[in-house]
Design a protein around this motif. Structure first.
Motif, PDB file in Angstrom:
ATOM      1  N   ARG A  89      46.561  21.757  38.519  1.00 55.45           N
ATOM      2  CA  ARG A  89      46.156  22.475  37.295  1.00 55.45           C
ATOM      3  C   ARG A  89      45.239  23.643  37.639  1.00 55.45           C
ATOM      4  O   ARG A  89      44.215  23.478  38.295  1.00 55.45           O
ATOM      5  N   LEU A  90      45.608  24.822  37.167  1.00 63.08           N
ATOM      6  CA  LEU A  90      44.804  26.008  37.414  1.00 63.08           C
ATOM      7  C   LEU A  90      43.466  25.893  36.698  1.00 63.08           C
ATOM      8  O   LEU A  90      43.376  25.332  35.595  1.00 63.08           O
ATOM      9  N   GLY A 219      36.409  29.613  50.854  1.00 61.51           N
ATOM     10  CA  GLY A 219      37.781  29.322  50.445  1.00 61.51           C
ATOM     11  C   GLY A 219      38.635  30.578  50.380  1.00 61.51           C
ATOM     12  O   GLY A 219      39.808  30.566  50.775  1.00 61.51           O
ATOM     13  N   TRP A 220      38.039  31.686  49.905  1.00 56.51           N
ATOM     14  CA  TRP A 220      38.783  32.959  49.841  1.00 56.51           C
ATOM     15  C   TRP A 220      39.124  33.443  51.241  1.00 56.51           C
ATOM     16  O   TRP A 220      40.248  33.897  51.498  1.00 56.51           O
ATOM     17  N   ILE A 221      38.169  33.351  52.162  1.00 61.83           N
ATOM     18  CA  ILE A 221      38.415  33.797  53.544  1.00 61.83           C
ATOM     19  C   ILE A 221      39.519  32.960  54.194  1.00 61.83           C
ATOM     20  O   ILE A 221      40.452  33.495  54.810  1.00 61.83           O
ATOM     21  N   LEU A 225      43.186  34.254  55.436  1.00 61.54           N
ATOM     22  CA  LEU A 225      43.666  34.036  56.799  1.00 61.54           C
ATOM     23  C   LEU A 225      44.938  33.199  56.830  1.00 61.54           C
ATOM     24  O   LEU A 225      45.806  33.380  57.694  1.00 61.54           O
ATOM     25  N   THR A 226      45.052  32.273  55.882  1.00 63.74           N
ATOM     26  CA  THR A 226      46.183  31.355  55.895  1.00 63.74           C
ATOM     27  C   THR A 226      47.440  31.957  55.281  1.00 63.74           C
ATOM     28  O   THR A 226      48.552  31.740  55.778  1.00 63.74           O
ATOM     29  N   PHE A 227      47.275  32.743  54.215  1.00 61.97           N
ATOM     30  CA  PHE A 227      48.444  33.181  53.457  1.00 61.97           C
ATOM     31  C   PHE A 227      48.607  34.699  53.310  1.00 61.97           C
ATOM     32  O   PHE A 227      49.702  35.162  53.008  1.00 61.97           O
ATOM     33  N   THR A 272      39.654  26.951  45.799  1.00 59.11           N
ATOM     34  CA  THR A 272      39.931  28.361  46.067  1.00 59.11           C
ATOM     35  C   THR A 272      41.063  28.518  47.070  1.00 59.11           C
ATOM     36  O   THR A 272      41.943  29.380  46.911  1.00 59.11           O
ATOM     37  N   LEU A 273      41.053  27.703  48.102  1.00 62.51           N
ATOM     38  CA  LEU A 273      42.122  27.734  49.103  1.00 62.51           C
ATOM     39  C   LEU A 273      43.458  27.388  48.464  1.00 62.51           C
ATOM     40  O   LEU A 273      44.478  28.032  48.750  1.00 62.51           O
ATOM     41  N   ARG A 274      43.466  26.402  47.587  1.00 59.50           N
ATOM     42  CA  ARG A 274      44.720  26.019  46.905  1.00 59.50           C
ATOM     43  C   ARG A 274      45.228  27.154  46.024  1.00 59.50           C
ATOM     44  O   ARG A 274      46.432  27.414  45.940  1.00 59.50           O
ATOM     45  N   ARG A 275      44.328  27.862  45.359  1.00 53.81           N
ATOM     46  CA  ARG A 275      44.743  28.925  44.432  1.00 53.81           C
ATOM     47  C   ARG A 275      45.160  30.203  45.154  1.00 53.81           C
ATOM     48  O   ARG A 275      45.775  31.081  44.562  1.00 53.81           O
ATOM     49  N   SER A 276      44.840  30.336  46.438  1.00 56.44           N
ATOM     50  CA  SER A 276      45.178  31.555  47.156  1.00 56.44           C
ATOM     51  C   SER A 276      46.690  31.735  47.287  1.00 56.44           C
ATOM     52  O   SER A 276      47.166  32.862  47.414  1.00 56.44           O
TER      53      SER A 276
END
Length: 436
Positions: A89-90, A219-221, A225-227, A272-276
């Protein structure tokens, strides 16, 4: 035939570790339809091991205060990363309204009620009673796995599973100001130092604010880097879910260096990582590794908890403590939960389930160990006994009822608990795994 030599402790430990890892992989499937939980079996294993005459270790938390604090801390931060990654869920104030009710109403009411029980009924000092309330109010993110949502992208979460997962993710960080308040009052009582201004500005405003901001930034960083970086250097290309463990340690470590709430930061980092890249399959890899590490560490911790129980952890209990423990599980959390959910648009069965499953456990162990390592509390042994009993009762009661209650709730809402779209138990990726 020569007599067999006694095996070395290292060989015995290696064998037992292999058995433990096998249980981590197999037990969730074996227990899928049984009114039994993995934590109950872990405690039973611990009791059996530490009752053996050849086992001399007595894993009492007061005997190993630093190890207790750090090990519980490790298990909680891994659980928080896993909880954040699996939420589909967002984030929004409206969509997360059940979370805000449980955090802003249910948790403070629980802290107040448990503090009152500790001060008036148990005869604890009011500072110790406040610490008891702060330790026992939050829903545990580790032991609540059976009532949480499934892995990422397994479908829209129902209100109960989402509410308990998001509450467990956030309330560990938001309970910390009350733990720090008890610590500040205990230090002030022994030194006479002023406490209110520092507690409000640092323990509340700074640590919550920077914890959220720091968790979001990290989480943003990691998400970038991940996506987001050029395709040939995306971390997602590695397929290595250990990135989630790296994000956990970096988030917790950096925010703790800034002297803010690392638990809160880790959960925000996970969100944050999930939402990226919300729908990327790599989230499955990250979630799977965090869940495996979490379950293995949780099993070790609960085996040691079983050992502590038979080593005398509960020996200072009084009859009032047992009554209070039952009241905290069966009265305080359910009543506070229903008050928090007043006029919330959900079925009565959903509200009752949300109110009932306020599971206590590893988070409570960490808070108490942390507090006792940072301030003097004369009732330390009794506090450990009370919290140990509450955790034991919670593990037994909630563990025995979670499977039938959640299956009944699924059927009431038109879901087949054995169907392909049913939330899988912890450790399973879903029915497709069984049929592959």
């Amino acid at each position: 035939m020569p007599a067999l030599a006694s095996p070395e402790p290292y060989i015995i430990g290696l064998t037992l570790t292999g058995v433990l890892i096998a249980l981590v992989a197999w037990l969730p499937l074996a227990l899928k339809r049984l009114p039994l939980s993995l934590p109950i079996l872990c405690i039973a294993i611990g009791v059996a091991i530490f009752l053996l005459p050849s086992v001399s270790l007595r894993p009492l938390p007061l005997s190993y205060p630093e190890i207790t604090e750090r090990f519980a801390e490790f298990v909680v931060i891994i659980a928080l990363m896993g909880a954040g990654l699996k939420l589909d869920r967002l984030f929004s104030w409206r969509r997360w309204s059940v979370t805000w009710r449980l955090l802003a109403i249910t948790m403070p009411l629980s802290i107040a009620a448990i503090t009152a029980i500790g001060g008036w009924f148990l005869g604890l000092s009011w500072i110790a009673a406040l610490l008891l309330g702060a330790c026992l109010a939050p829903t545990d993110p580790v032991l609540a796995a059976d009532v949480q949502v499934g892995p990422p992208k397994t479908g829209e979460e129902d209100e109960v599973r989402f509410g308990l997962t998001s509450e467990a993710g956030l309330n560990d960080g938001l309970a910390f100001p009350f733990v720090n308040l008890a610590i500040a009052l205990a230090i002030s009582a022994s030194t006479g130092e002023a406490w209110f201004q520092d507690w409000l500005t640092h323990s509340v405003l700074w640590e919550i604010g920077i914890g959220i901001a720091g968790g979001w930034a990290i989480g943003w960083i990691f998400g970038w880097l991940t996506f987001k970086v050029p395709s040939e250097t995306k971390l997602a290309k590695t397929g290595d879910g250990l990135i989630a463990i790296a994000a956990t340690f970096v988030s917790y470590g950096l925010t703790e260096m800034l002297d803010c709430y690392g638990f809160l930061a880790v959960f925000v980092t996970a969100l944050t990582l999930r939402r990226s890249h919300h729908h990327h399959d790599f989230h499955h890899d990250m979630h799977d590794i965090t869940e495996q590490v979490e379950r293995l560490a949780m099993m070790v911790l609960l085996i040691l908890f079983g050992g502590a129980l038979v080593s005398g952890m509960l020996r200072t209990l009084q009859w009032q403590d047992a009554v209070a423990a039952v009241a905290i599980i069966l009265v305080v959390r359910p009543v506070a939960g229903l008050i928090g959910l007043t006029r919330f648009p959900a079925d009565r069965s959903e509200k009752l389930t949300l109110a009932f499953f306020g599971i206590r456990g590893v988070g409570s162990f960490y808070y108490l160990a942390y507090a006792l390592n940072h301030a003097p509390f004369a009732e330390a042994e009794r506090l450990w006994a009370i919290i140990g009993l509450v955790a034991l009762l919670s593990i037994l009661l909630h563990g025995l009822t979670v499977t039938p209650i959640m299956r009944m709730l699924d059927r009431q809402q038109g879901r087949d608990p054995d169907g392909d779209d049913a939330p899988p138990p912890p450790g399973l990726k879903g029915p497709a795994v069984e049929s592959s």
